[in-house]
Design a protein around this motif. Structure first.
Motif, mmCIF file in Angstrom:
data_model
loop_
_atom_site.group_PDB
_atom_site.id
_atom_site.type_symbol
_atom_site.label_atom_id
_atom_site.label_comp_id
_atom_site.label_asym_id
_atom_site.label_seq_id
_atom_site.Cartn_x
_atom_site.Cartn_y
_atom_site.Cartn_z
ATOM 1 N N ASP A 120 66.305 -6.026 -3.085
ATOM 2 C CA ASP A 120 66.811 -7.465 -2.713
ATOM 3 C C ASP A 120 66.013 -7.997 -1.768
ATOM 4 N N ILE A 121 65.298 -7.468 -1.006
ATOM 5 C CA ILE A 121 64.385 -8.063 0.074
ATOM 6 C C ILE A 121 63.307 -8.599 -0.713
ATOM 7 N N THR A 162 69.564 -3.738 -0.497
ATOM 8 C CA THR A 162 68.460 -2.691 -0.812
ATOM 9 C C THR A 162 67.087 -3.166 -0.622
ATOM 10 N N ASP A 163 66.177 -2.556 -0.542
ATOM 11 C CA ASP A 163 64.712 -2.954 -0.608
ATOM 12 C C ASP A 163 64.292 -3.905 -1.741
#
Ligand SMILES: Nc1nc2c(ncn2[C@@H]2O[C@H](COP(=O)(O)OP(=O)(O)OP(=O)(O)O)[C@@H](O)[C@H]2O)c(=O)[nH]1
Ligand SMILES: [Mg+2]
Lengths: 163, 195
Positions: free
Chosen positions: A157-158, A154-155
């Protein structure tokens, strides 16, 4: 896609390590590294602790890339073996299966002749392991069963990487 | 070309900083190196001339942390910007996962910027890459200088496709991490799309 994913699986990783461990013994070498042509370390055996393996991988790949460029200029495909002789330690660098770089570090307890001989034999074995690896990755991709860990990220995570 | 190692649970990606001579590529990496915790970085290697111009490349390995149990590593490279080092630039681009184009904001460098961007496109194409399909970020560096051009003018010449862009001053670090994060993120999103 001009940018195929390079992967390594547990099974082939172990097979590779068995081959280079044996090469380490048979060639009486101090350390052996396998590096991909883009400068990423694949594996290393022997006295690896003594070395900055990440830097070593990047410089080896740069070295191979530069001499490859030189080879083309004089009409050769590539120089498949490089040898650097030091006061104590020597480096034998060779290209395996056109894709991977094998680096053998040895001193006076071994010799260039011995290393060259043993490398030749191991190269064929390594080459067929890498062939198998490539096929496996392609098959997985075709069947859409790649156990790729990033499909679900997911965003968040990044973003968390940078916090 | 990113490298996913299921055995050691690692993923490696390659970022290349491109741009004309003296635009500040090496300074970007130096700033990142200075500001990164020791356990998250490796040694920075600079193959440079005696006058500190990049001769072959700078290299900085970063370990950003884990995503889904995979260690995420980025290998940062700079190319030598001077025109006559073109053969080396081609070599560094091999296996690239994402590109940062560092532009020099000084008015008198606009031609050098345009030439370098053309050169980037050309060299990528030669190796089968398309800049428009690659994770790609533009950085307008040296914003602190009095002769810095207006952003709108630079954008017109250097970012016609409207990719993510940042203003920066690499010597003070302004915009440096923003640029790095942006390109890293684009690479991970690209990976996620699955190849
Ligand atoms: N004023 C100012 N100077 C900068 C900035 N960024 C870099 N510099 C200076 O510009 C000069 C060149 O920077 P480098 O990082 O070596 O340039 P480079 O792009 O790596 O150059 P090559 O290696 O020749 O391609 C150095 O003296 C830097 O201190 C900036 O944002 N502002
Ligand atoms: Mg430089």
């Amino acid at each position: 896609m001009s940018n195929p994913q390079m992967v390594m699986y547990e099974e082939e990783f172990q097979e590779i390590n068995i081959v280079i461990e044996r090469l380490l013994q048979e060639a009486n070498a101090k350390v052996i590294f396998l590096v991909d042509k883009n400068g990423q370390l694949i594996s290393g055996v022997g006295d690896t602790e003594r070395f900055d393996t990440t830097s070593l991988a990047s410089l080896t790949a740069g070295n191979i890339a530069a001499t490859g460029g030189l080879a083309k200029l004089i009409g050769e495909k590539e120089f498949s073996i490089l040898f650097h002789e030091g006061e104590k330690d020597n480096l034998h660098i060779s290209i395996v299966g056109g894709r991977v770089i094998l680096v053998v570090l040895f001193d006076s307890r071994s010799s260039l002749g011995l290393v060259r001989l043993r490398v030749k034999k191991s190269s064929d074995e390594l080459s067929s392991i890498f062939d198998k690896l490539l096929k496996k990755a392609e098959d997985k991709e075709k069947r859409g069963t790649s156990d790729f860990p990033f499909a679900e990220i997911t965003d968040d995570d990044i973003d968390n990487l940078f916090s | 070309m990113s490298f996913i190692n299921y055995a050691s649970r690692e993923i490696n990606c390659k970022i290349v900083y491109y741009g004309p001579g003296l635009c500040g590529k090496t300074t970007n990496l130096q700033y990142v190196y200075q500001k990164t915790a020791p356990d998250a970085k490796g040694k920075m290697i600079s193959l440079a001339t005696e006058t500190e111009r990049t001769l072959f490349f700078d290299f900085l390995p970063l370990a950003l942390g884990e995503i889904r149990g995979f260690k995420t590593r980025f290998h940062l490279y700079t190319v030598p910007g001077q025109v006559f080092y073109d053969a080396s630039r081609k070599l560094i681009l091999k296996g690239v996962d994402g590109v940062v184009f560092v532009a020099d904001s000084q008015e008198e460098r606009i031609d050098a910027n345009i030439e370098s961007l053309d050169n980037l496109r050309f060299n990528l194409k030669e190796q089968g890459y398309d800049l428009d399909k690659l994770p790609y970020v533009v950085q307008y560096n040296k914003r602190d200088l009095p002769s810095a051009m207006p952003i709108e003018e630079m954008r017109r010449d250097l970012n016609p496709t409207n990719v993510v862009e940042y203003e920066a001053c690499a010597t003070t670090g302004e915009g440096v991490f923003e640029t790095l994060k942006a390109i890293a993120k684009l690479i991970l999103i690209d990976l996620k799309k699955g190849k």
